[in-house]
Write a protein that holds these residues in place. Structure first.
Motif, short mmCIF file in Angstrom:
data_model
loop_
_atom_site.label_atom_id
_atom_site.label_comp_id
_atom_site.label_asym_id
_atom_site.label_seq_id
_atom_site.Cartn_x
_atom_site.Cartn_y
_atom_site.Cartn_z
N PRO A 129 0.73 -1.40 -0.03
CA PRO A 129 0.07 0.02 0.14
C PRO A 129 0.99 1.37 -0.06
O PRO A 129 1.91 1.27 0.71
CB PRO A 129 -0.72 -0.10 1.32
CG PRO A 129 0.12 -1.15 2.23
CD PRO A 129 0.84 -1.86 1.39
N PRO A 130 0.32 2.26 -0.72
CA PRO A 130 1.11 3.46 -0.42
C PRO A 130 0.93 4.11 1.09
O PRO A 130 -0.06 3.79 1.78
CB PRO A 130 0.49 4.31 -1.49
CG PRO A 130 -1.01 3.85 -1.70
CD PRO A 130 -0.90 2.46 -1.34
N VAL A 131 1.79 4.90 1.32
CA VAL A 131 1.97 5.34 2.68
C VAL A 131 2.57 6.86 2.64
O VAL A 131 3.17 7.31 1.76
CB VAL A 131 2.85 4.58 3.58
CG1 VAL A 131 2.55 3.06 3.77
CG2 VAL A 131 4.52 4.78 3.17
N VAL A 132 2.21 7.54 3.68
CA VAL A 132 2.57 8.84 3.87
C VAL A 132 3.38 9.04 5.28
O VAL A 132 3.13 8.34 6.39
CB VAL A 132 1.68 9.98 3.96
CG1 VAL A 132 0.89 10.26 2.48
CG2 VAL A 132 0.69 9.71 4.82
N VAL A 133 4.48 10.01 5.16
CA VAL A 133 5.33 9.95 6.24
C VAL A 133 5.36 11.45 6.61
O VAL A 133 5.58 12.19 5.48
CB VAL A 133 6.49 9.12 6.40
CG1 VAL A 133 6.34 7.79 6.22
CG2 VAL A 133 7.38 9.59 4.96
N PRO A 134 5.94 12.00 7.68
CA PRO A 134 6.43 13.35 7.86
C PRO A 134 7.26 13.94 6.59
O PRO A 134 8.15 13.08 6.23
CB PRO A 134 7.04 13.55 9.03
CG PRO A 134 6.37 12.26 9.78
CD PRO A 134 6.23 11.33 8.85
N ASP A 177 5.76 13.32 2.85
CA ASP A 177 6.26 12.40 1.83
C ASP A 177 5.35 11.30 1.51
O ASP A 177 4.71 10.33 2.38
CB ASP A 177 7.67 11.79 2.14
CG ASP A 177 8.68 12.89 2.04
OD1 ASP A 177 8.25 14.07 1.51
OD2 ASP A 177 9.76 12.81 2.49
N LEU A 178 5.20 11.25 0.28
CA LEU A 178 4.31 9.95 -0.43
C LEU A 178 5.02 8.78 -0.67
O LEU A 178 6.11 9.14 -1.54
CB LEU A 178 3.35 10.29 -1.49
CG LEU A 178 2.50 9.15 -2.21
CD1 LEU A 178 1.44 8.67 -1.23
CD2 LEU A 178 1.88 9.81 -3.20
N GLN A 179 4.93 7.68 -0.33
CA GLN A 179 5.89 6.48 -0.69
C GLN A 179 5.11 5.54 -1.34
O GLN A 179 4.04 4.92 -0.87
CB GLN A 179 6.80 5.96 0.59
CG GLN A 179 7.86 7.22 0.94
CD GLN A 179 8.25 6.66 2.38
OE1 GLN A 179 8.16 5.58 2.61
NE2 GLN A 179 9.44 7.23 2.81
N LEU A 180 5.66 4.95 -2.60
CA LEU A 180 4.67 3.73 -3.02
C LEU A 180 5.88 2.99 -3.79
O LEU A 180 6.70 3.23 -4.37
CB LEU A 180 3.92 4.50 -4.29
CG LEU A 180 3.09 3.46 -4.95
CD1 LEU A 180 2.15 2.73 -4.23
CD2 LEU A 180 2.39 4.19 -6.22
#
Length: 346
Positions: A208-213, A221-224
């Motif tokens: 799943p895509p995730v967001v982090v600070p 930041d969006l990570q995929l």
């Protein structure tokens, strides 16, 4: 002229239900004056009996008793309306959002209510398993002392990752699209894929895509990754497989509020890395593949960001926010902090 009722309210939460206790209820009056247009009042007053004091005493005692009996239910009904339960459609998928009271505290700033949230989808359509669930972080709650607005909502980044996980499970990133659906002219790809006659693009997100600070200038930041990206020369059939890569991307993600009180994401700089798995001759295809991905991936990302943009900002009991400002809060910058003025009909 006035009747004033003072009391202490003690809210607590148990099993998702808010309870309020009342202590130290005290009623007082200002310039209390009682007169009954009756001969009986005149006779009693003639003998110097303090009718005003008697009536005032009965009144303030009754008000104090009323506060202890009636106010808890009134306040409980009002704050229990902060529980949220709503469903909405995103890209054809029904998403259910529930938030129930989990904790509460009171200080000089007002009432702080912690809501325990869950995002689910009506149908899990992803080919991936639902375990182990969305990304979570041990984020500290923000300090609301600097907030001067009527209401502040702290969205734990786990909240956003719950939403992304639910959307992922609902098949948001599993799709097959033709070049026409993408608005892409096949002739534009002839430089990279000279033998291509008809293009179908298939995607499957293994994670799943995730967001982090945010690590840069953007809020988050969006990570995929890994995103399986397959190109077919014709229909999406393994016999027509032309190219397959696994894509990982990091992108800055800014968030603002739209006029209809939904989250409005905006992608910043996108960094893409990939692993070419078909065809096997990586060295011969690596350069063209990288150039191709730089063309294709930005066309796919709006599928994700537009879905994020349909997540409503939580409202409660007919009230929402206006004039919203958005910052990060908490020691780890793990909360998206929305603050603004209360408005009816939000």
């Amino acid at each position: 002229e006035t009747i004033r009722l003072d009391m202490n309210l003690w809210p607590s939460v148990s099993g998702g239900v808010i309870s309020v206790a009342v202590t130290d209820a005290v009623a007082s009056t200002t310039n209390f004056d009682f007169y009954l247009d009756s001969w009986l009042y005149d006779v009693v007053d003639f003998f110097g009996i303090d009718i005003d004091g008697l009536i005032e005493g009965y009144l303030v005692d009754a008000l104090a008793d009323m506060a202890a009996d009636e106010v808890p239910a009134l306040v409980e009904d009002a704050v229990q309306g902060l529980e949220i339960a709503q469903s909405f459609e995103i890209e054809g998928t029904t998403v259910n959002f529930d938030a129930i009271p989990g904790s509460t505290s009171v200080d000089d700033l007002g009432l702080t209510l912690g809501l325990e949230s869950t995002f689910t989808v009506d149908a899990w359509t992803s080919s991936m398993t639902a375990d182990p669930g969305s990304l979570t972080g041990d984020f500290s709650a923000p300090n609301y002392s600097a907030v001067s607005a009527d209401l502040a909502i702290g969205l734990n980044e786990d909240f956003l990752n719950q939403a992304l996980f639910a959307l992922w499970g609902g098949g948001l990133l599993e799709m097959e699209m033709s070049s026409e659906e993408l608005g892409l002219d096949v002739s534009d790809l002839e430089l990279f894929l000279p033998d291509l006659t008809g293009l179908t693009i298939g995607t499957r997100a293994l994670l799943p895509p995730v967001v982090v600070p945010g690590s840069g200038s953007d809020l988050l930041d969006l990570q995929l990754g890994d995103l399986e990206l397959s190109l077919y020369n014709g229909p999406a059939d393994e016999a027509n497989l032309f190219l397959r890569v696994y894509v990982t991307l990091d992108a800055g993600l800014g968030i603002s509020a739209s006029s209809d009180n939904t989250l409005l994401p905006a992608l910043g700089e996108v960094n893409i890395s990939f692993d070419l798995v078909y065809p096997n001759d990586r060295s011969a295809y690596a350069g063209d593949t990288e150039a191709l991905l730089q063309t294709l991936v930005p066309m796919l990302l709006p599928q994700l960001t537009s879905a994020l943009g349909e997540i409503p900002i939580p409202s409660f009991d007919g009230y929402g926010l206006s004039g919203i400002s958005i910052t990060l809060g908490g020691a780890e910058q793990g909360y998206v902090l929305l603050s603004g003025d209360l408005m009816l009909g939000g």
